[in-house]
Scaffold this motif. Structure first.
Motif, PDB file in Angstrom:
ATOM      1  N   LYS A 188      49.370  78.167  61.213  1.00 41.32           N
ATOM      2  CA  LYS A 188      48.054  78.692  61.595  1.00 41.32           C
ATOM      3  C   LYS A 188      47.094  78.655  60.416  1.00 41.32           C
ATOM      4  CE  LYS A 188      49.603  81.750  65.332  1.00 41.32           C
ATOM      5  NZ  LYS A 188      49.725  83.163  65.800  1.00 41.32           N
ATOM      6  N   ASP A 189      47.598  79.015  59.224  1.00 41.05           N
ATOM      7  CA  ASP A 189      46.739  78.980  58.040  1.00 41.05           C
ATOM      8  C   ASP A 189      46.296  77.548  57.741  1.00 41.05           C
ATOM      9  OD1 ASP A 189      47.015  81.680  57.788  1.00 41.05           O
ATOM     10  OD2 ASP A 189      48.581  81.591  56.234  1.00 41.05           O
ATOM     11  N   THR A 190      47.259  76.619  57.843  1.00 43.72           N
ATOM     12  CA  THR A 190      46.938  75.219  57.579  1.00 43.72           C
ATOM     13  C   THR A 190      45.932  74.689  58.597  1.00 43.72           C
ATOM     14  OG1 THR A 190      49.149  74.854  56.667  1.00 43.72           O
ATOM     15  CG2 THR A 190      47.892  72.899  57.303  1.00 43.72           C
ATOM     16  N   LYS A 191      46.109  75.092  59.847  1.00 46.64           N
ATOM     17  CA  LYS A 191      45.202  74.659  60.896  1.00 46.64           C
ATOM     18  C   LYS A 191      43.788  75.158  60.629  1.00 46.64           C
ATOM     19  CE  LYS A 191      44.776  74.589  65.945  1.00 46.64           C
ATOM     20  NZ  LYS A 191      45.378  75.067  67.216  1.00 46.64           N
ATOM     21  N   GLU A 192      43.674  76.400  60.175  1.00 49.10           N
ATOM     22  CA  GLU A 192      42.362  76.952  59.856  1.00 49.10           C
ATOM     23  C   GLU A 192      41.727  76.220  58.684  1.00 49.10           C
ATOM     24  OE1 GLU A 192      40.502  79.196  61.420  1.00 49.10           O
ATOM     25  OE2 GLU A 192      42.031  79.185  62.998  1.00 49.10           O
ATOM     26  N   VAL A 193      42.559  75.924  57.679  1.00 44.64           N
ATOM     27  CA  VAL A 193      42.047  75.197  56.515  1.00 44.64           C
ATOM     28  C   VAL A 193      41.564  73.813  56.920  1.00 44.64           C
ATOM     29  CG1 VAL A 193      42.681  74.134  54.316  1.00 44.64           C
ATOM     30  CG2 VAL A 193      43.414  76.470  54.822  1.00 44.64           C
ATOM     31  N   LEU A 194      42.364  73.128  57.752  1.00 45.94           N
ATOM     32  CA  LEU A 194      41.985  71.786  58.183  1.00 45.94           C
ATOM     33  C   LEU A 194      40.727  71.817  59.043  1.00 45.94           C
ATOM     34  CD1 LEU A 194      45.468  70.207  59.033  1.00 45.94           C
ATOM     35  CD2 LEU A 194      43.984  69.703  57.082  1.00 45.94           C
ATOM     36  N   ARG A 195      40.587  72.829  59.878  1.00 41.88           N
ATOM     37  CA  ARG A 195      39.390  72.949  60.710  1.00 41.88           C
ATOM     38  C   ARG A 195      38.151  73.174  59.834  1.00 41.88           C
ATOM     39  NH1 ARG A 195      41.018  76.748  63.775  1.00 41.88           N
ATOM     40  NH2 ARG A 195      41.707  75.502  65.547  1.00 41.88           N
ATOM     41  N   ALA A 196      38.307  74.026  58.828  1.00 40.61           N
ATOM     42  CA  ALA A 196      37.186  74.275  57.909  1.00 40.61           C
ATOM     43  C   ALA A 196      36.860  73.022  57.105  1.00 40.61           C
ATOM     44  CB  ALA A 196      37.520  75.435  56.970  1.00 40.61           C
ATOM     45  N   LEU A 197      37.920  72.296  56.694  1.00 45.36           N
ATOM     46  CA  LEU A 197      37.705  71.056  55.943  1.00 45.36           C
ATOM     47  C   LEU A 197      37.013  70.018  56.815  1.00 45.36           C
ATOM     48  CD1 LEU A 197      38.145  69.383  53.379  1.00 45.36           C
ATOM     49  CD2 LEU A 197      40.397  68.736  54.289  1.00 45.36           C
ATOM     50  N   GLN A 198      37.426  69.927  58.073  1.00 45.58           N
ATOM     51  CA  GLN A 198      36.806  68.996  59.006  1.00 45.58           C
ATOM     52  C   GLN A 198      35.319  69.302  59.161  1.00 45.58           C
ATOM     53  OE1 GLN A 198      37.942  69.414  63.148  1.00 45.58           O
ATOM     54  NE2 GLN A 198      37.763  67.208  63.488  1.00 45.58           N
ATOM     55  N   ALA A 199      34.995  70.582  59.339  1.00 46.92           N
ATOM     56  CA  ALA A 199      33.586  70.970  59.477  1.00 46.92           C
ATOM     57  C   ALA A 199      32.810  70.660  58.203  1.00 46.92           C
ATOM     58  CB  ALA A 199      33.486  72.448  59.818  1.00 46.92           C
ATOM     59  N   SER A 200      33.428  70.915  57.046  1.00 49.65           N
ATOM     60  CA  SER A 200      32.746  70.662  55.769  1.00 49.65           C
ATOM     61  C   SER A 200      32.524  69.177  55.549  1.00 49.65           C
ATOM     62  CB  SER A 200      33.567  71.253  54.618  1.00 49.65           C
ATOM     63  OG  SER A 200      33.643  72.657  54.718  1.00 49.65           O
ATOM     64  N   VAL A 201      33.501  68.351  55.938  1.00 49.08           N
ATOM     65  CA  VAL A 201      33.348  66.905  55.803  1.00 49.08           C
ATOM     66  C   VAL A 201      32.192  66.412  56.665  1.00 49.08           C
ATOM     67  CG1 VAL A 201      34.421  64.681  56.340  1.00 49.08           C
ATOM     68  CG2 VAL A 201      35.726  66.431  55.130  1.00 49.08           C
ATOM     69  N   ASP A 202      32.096  66.935  57.885  1.00 50.32           N
ATOM     70  CA  ASP A 202      31.005  66.535  58.767  1.00 50.32           C
ATOM     71  C   ASP A 202      29.651  66.976  58.221  1.00 50.32           C
ATOM     72  OD1 ASP A 202      32.701  65.307  60.545  1.00 50.32           O
ATOM     73  OD2 ASP A 202      32.866  67.034  61.876  1.00 50.32           O
ATOM     74  N   VAL A 203      29.600  68.181  57.669  1.00 49.05           N
ATOM     75  CA  VAL A 203      28.358  68.676  57.069  1.00 49.05           C
ATOM     76  C   VAL A 203      27.966  67.815  55.872  1.00 49.05           C
ATOM     77  CG1 VAL A 203      27.328  70.576  55.769  1.00 49.05           C
ATOM     78  CG2 VAL A 203      28.569  71.045  57.889  1.00 49.05           C
ATOM     79  N   PHE A 204      28.949  67.508  55.032  1.00 51.69           N
ATOM     80  CA  PHE A 204      28.681  66.667  53.860  1.00 51.69           C
ATOM     81  C   PHE A 204      28.192  65.286  54.287  1.00 51.69           C
ATOM     82  CE2 PHE A 204      30.024  63.641  50.566  1.00 51.69           C
ATOM     83  CZ  PHE A 204      29.387  64.181  49.466  1.00 51.69           C
ATOM     84  N   PHE A 205      28.826  64.713  55.297  1.00 55.95           N
ATOM     85  CA  PHE A 205      28.403  63.404  55.813  1.00 55.95           C
ATOM     86  C   PHE A 205      26.963  63.459  56.314  1.00 55.95           C
ATOM     87  CE2 PHE A 205      27.899  60.789  59.679  1.00 55.95           C
ATOM     88  CZ  PHE A 205      28.035  59.520  59.133  1.00 55.95           C
ATOM     89  N   LEU A 206      26.641  64.498  57.077  1.00 55.39           N
ATOM     90  CA  LEU A 206      25.305  64.602  57.663  1.00 55.39           C
ATOM     91  C   LEU A 206      24.241  64.791  56.587  1.00 55.39           C
ATOM     92  CD1 LEU A 206      24.296  64.407  60.541  1.00 55.39           C
ATOM     93  CD2 LEU A 206      24.323  66.893  60.688  1.00 55.39           C
ATOM     94  N   PHE A 207      24.530  65.610  55.588  1.00 54.60           N
ATOM     95  CA  PHE A 207      23.568  65.808  54.506  1.00 54.60           C
ATOM     96  C   PHE A 207      23.406  64.541  53.665  1.00 54.60           C
ATOM     97  CE2 PHE A 207      23.811  70.546  54.894  1.00 54.60           C
ATOM     98  CZ  PHE A 207      22.452  70.767  54.940  1.00 54.60           C
ATOM     99  N   THR A 208      24.514  63.854  53.424  1.00 57.20           N
ATOM    100  CA  THR A 208      24.439  62.610  52.642  1.00 57.20           C
ATOM    101  C   THR A 208      23.577  61.577  53.356  1.00 57.20           C
ATOM    102  OG1 THR A 208      26.635  63.004  51.710  1.00 57.20           O
ATOM    103  CG2 THR A 208      25.766  60.772  51.548  1.00 57.20           C
ATOM    104  N   MET A 209      23.817  61.385  54.642  1.00 57.67           N
ATOM    105  CA  MET A 209      23.013  60.443  55.416  1.00 57.67           C
ATOM    106  C   MET A 209      21.541  60.896  55.457  1.00 57.67           C
ATOM    107  SD  MET A 209      25.065  58.018  56.373  1.00 57.67           S
ATOM    108  CE  MET A 209      25.788  58.264  54.748  1.00 57.67           C
ATOM    109  N   SER A 210      21.323  62.194  55.580  1.00 56.00           N
ATOM    110  CA  SER A 210      19.958  62.720  55.648  1.00 56.00           C
ATOM    111  C   SER A 210      19.200  62.462  54.350  1.00 56.00           C
ATOM    112  CB  SER A 210      19.988  64.227  55.931  1.00 56.00           C
ATOM    113  OG  SER A 210      20.636  64.507  57.145  1.00 56.00           O
ATOM    114  N   ILE A 211      19.867  62.631  53.230  1.00 55.78           N
ATOM    115  CA  ILE A 211      19.209  62.412  51.937  1.00 55.78           C
ATOM    116  C   ILE A 211      18.832  60.948  51.767  1.00 55.78           C
ATOM    117  CG2 ILE A 211      19.615  62.427  49.443  1.00 55.78           C
ATOM    118  CD1 ILE A 211      21.336  64.966  49.929  1.00 55.78           C
TER     119      ILE A 211
END
Length: 523
Positions: free
Chosen positions: A20-43
């Motif tokens: 469960k802890d790993t799943k939460e970490v991976l979910r947070a990492l997935q969201a962060s990767v998507d946010v980073f991708f979106l900001f990078t493309m936006s810049i």
């Protein structure tokens, strides 16, 4: 000794907790990767503002350089304020209906998870506004620019965005389960911007000297081709993020494939559109007149605009096309650019950047061809009713975008014109906007020359260096419009001077300007 069953139960409990802890970490990492991708493309997309600035700067005369640069700079700031205050709420506010949203005014109540989404669509809004500034360059009042840029980014564009890209938007919902196909904004961004540019340029009128009394067009050259070319390159660079980034995530199944298709098809469409425009511009007159001696030149700026039109056109379906389809789209969009450019000129509408042809023509072309050329589209199966329904939805979307944008733009520009706030005075237009509007000529006369070469003019424009290294007074007359002996164009032609005030590369206000032969003229 511990009971083996108890030990097994303990181990399973710990393993489940770790899972469960790993799943939460991976979910947070997935969201962060998507946010980073979106900001990078936006810049990267935001950097397209620099491309627009350089392209427009090179395409106008030097006396209006500062004016066009500050307008491009302010596009980002005006869009930031307008889209933060009103735009995003109208586009993606919740609750909403089929036509608009009505929350998140000034980011009130906006969830943290939507901040990257806000930024991505803010840079899209800024792009739509920048398209208009190019078509209205060199004669638009500064206050008018503030007004129309605010309305486009804070009202016109967000409403269309809601129709097409929000979950409840009437175009996104579509008809019969088939929604509007516009992945990266051929219609939402470019057709909208091109329509507003067309209406604005029509209300504003042509630049002085752009057309003869009988309507014959007269070219007005920009002052710096290298700057325009560099701007074109930056825009092409930005389009990869514009189209690829529209996937909005990179962590889900299928994201990588969609992004790969989008970026590959972007360069293919641009490449074929560029060559089509280049070759058609070169050999088109020979084919039309059936005369092999009627060929034109190899046009750099037409090639750049052709490539940009191809990138605009492919926005709608770049994620769902095979590469060969992008090739076909590029060929068609290259011809589309030339036809629209010719048509706008025939209507005696002055568009210094060909913004209407590139964005309006390219956007409409891509929007209508996406349902035809996409995988499982009409070209694959002409009897596919779903594909034909998609074509109908896209056509309806194009009509809605054009009518909505044209109506609001007509109100904006018509009102500004009625109150005499749309166009600068004739004298300012002739002499240039940099000095009277901004007090900052892009190329100050005192900065010309290296100080040692023959012909250098001093800071006051009164002297030049003679062949022996000394300074001598150098004053040559220039006949201005309306004076005796002029040829009604502000040009005096003799063996010494050939200086045209309307089309000069001077700032229009300094004590001198260079003639075509490099001579300096004081006026």
């Amino acid at each position: 000794m511990a009971d083996p069953l108890d030990q097994l139960e303990f181990n399973l409990t710990e393993l489940l907790r770790d899972y469960k802890d790993t799943k939460e970490v991976l979910r947070a990492l997935q969201a962060s990767v998507d946010v980073f991708f979106l900001f990078t493309m936006s810049i990267i997309i935001f950097f397209m503002q620099a491309g627009f600035a350089l392209l427009e700067c090179g395409a106008v005369r030097s006396k209006n350089t500062t004016n066009i640069l500050i307008k491009n700079m302010l596009d980002a700031y005006i869009s930031g304020i307008a889209y933060w205050g009103f735009g995003y709420a109208l586009a993606f506010g919740e609750p909403d209906n089929a036509f608009l949203g009505w929350r998140y005014w000034f980011s009130e109540g906006i969830p943290d998870g939507k901040l990257s989404h806000w930024f991505f669509h803010f840079v899209f809004a800024a792009t739509a506004a920048t398209i208009v500034s190019g078509a209205m360059a060199e004669r638009c009042e500064f206050i008018a620019y503030f007004f129309y840029s605010s309305v486009i980014t804070g009202f016109v564009y967000p409403i269309v965005t809601h129709w097409a890209w929000s979950e409840k938007g009437w175009l996104a919902v579509g008809f019969g389960g088939v929604g509007y196909q516009d992945f990266a904004g051929s219609g939402v961004v470019h057709l909208l911007g091109g329509t507003a540019a067309l209406v604005g340029a029509a209300f504003l009128g042509a630049r002085i000297g752009r057309f003869d009394d009988d309507g014959t067009p007269k070219p007005i050259s920009g002052h710096n081709v290298p700057l325009a070319a560099l701007g074109g390159f930056i825009l092409m660079f930005g389009f990869f993020a514009f189209n690829g980034g529209s996937q909005a995530s990179v962590s889900k199944s299928g994201d990588g494939l969609a992004i790969s298709h989008a970026m590959m098809n972007t360069i293919i469409s641009a490449s074929f559109a560029a060559f089509t425009a280049l070759l058609a511009k070169k050999f088109g007159p020979a084919v039309y007149y059936c005369d092999r001696h009627s060929t034109d030149d190899w046009k750099l700026l037409s090639t750049i605009n052709g490539a940009l039109t191809g990138m605009v056109a492919v926005c709608a379906g770049c994620n769902v096309m095979e590469p060969w389809a992008a090739c076909v789209l590029g060929l068609i969009s290259g011809i589309t650019y030339l036809l629209w450019s010719w048509g706008v000129e025939k209507m005696k509408i002055d568009d210094p950047l060909d913004a209407v042809a590139v964005h309006g023509g390219g956007g409409l072309c891509g929007l209508l061809l996406a349902p035809i050329l996409k995988i499982d589209g009409i070209i694959y199966n002409p009897s596919n009713t779903e594909a034909w329904l998609g074509f109908g939805v896209n056509m309806l979307g194009a009509v809605a975008i054009i009518f909505w944008t044209a109506a609001i733009s007509a109100i904006i520009f018509g009102s500004l014109k009625a109150f005499k706030l749309l166009r600068v005075e004739q004298e300012l237009e002739i002499r240039g906007l940099d000095v009277p509007k901004h007090g900052e000529p892009a190329y100050p006369s005192e900065a010309w020359g290296d100080g040692w070469s023959a012909g250098h003019i001093n800071a006051k424009g009164k002297n030049r260096m003679n062949s022996s290294g000394g300074l001598e007074t150098f004053v040559l007359p220039v006949v201005l419009p309306g004076q005796e002996g002029d040829d009604k164009s502000g040009t005096r032609k003799d063996s010494q001077v050939n200086f045209n005030l309307e089309n000069s590369d001077a700032d229009g206000y300094s004590n001198e300007a260079f003639s075509e032969k490099g001579e300096s003229t004081k006026f």
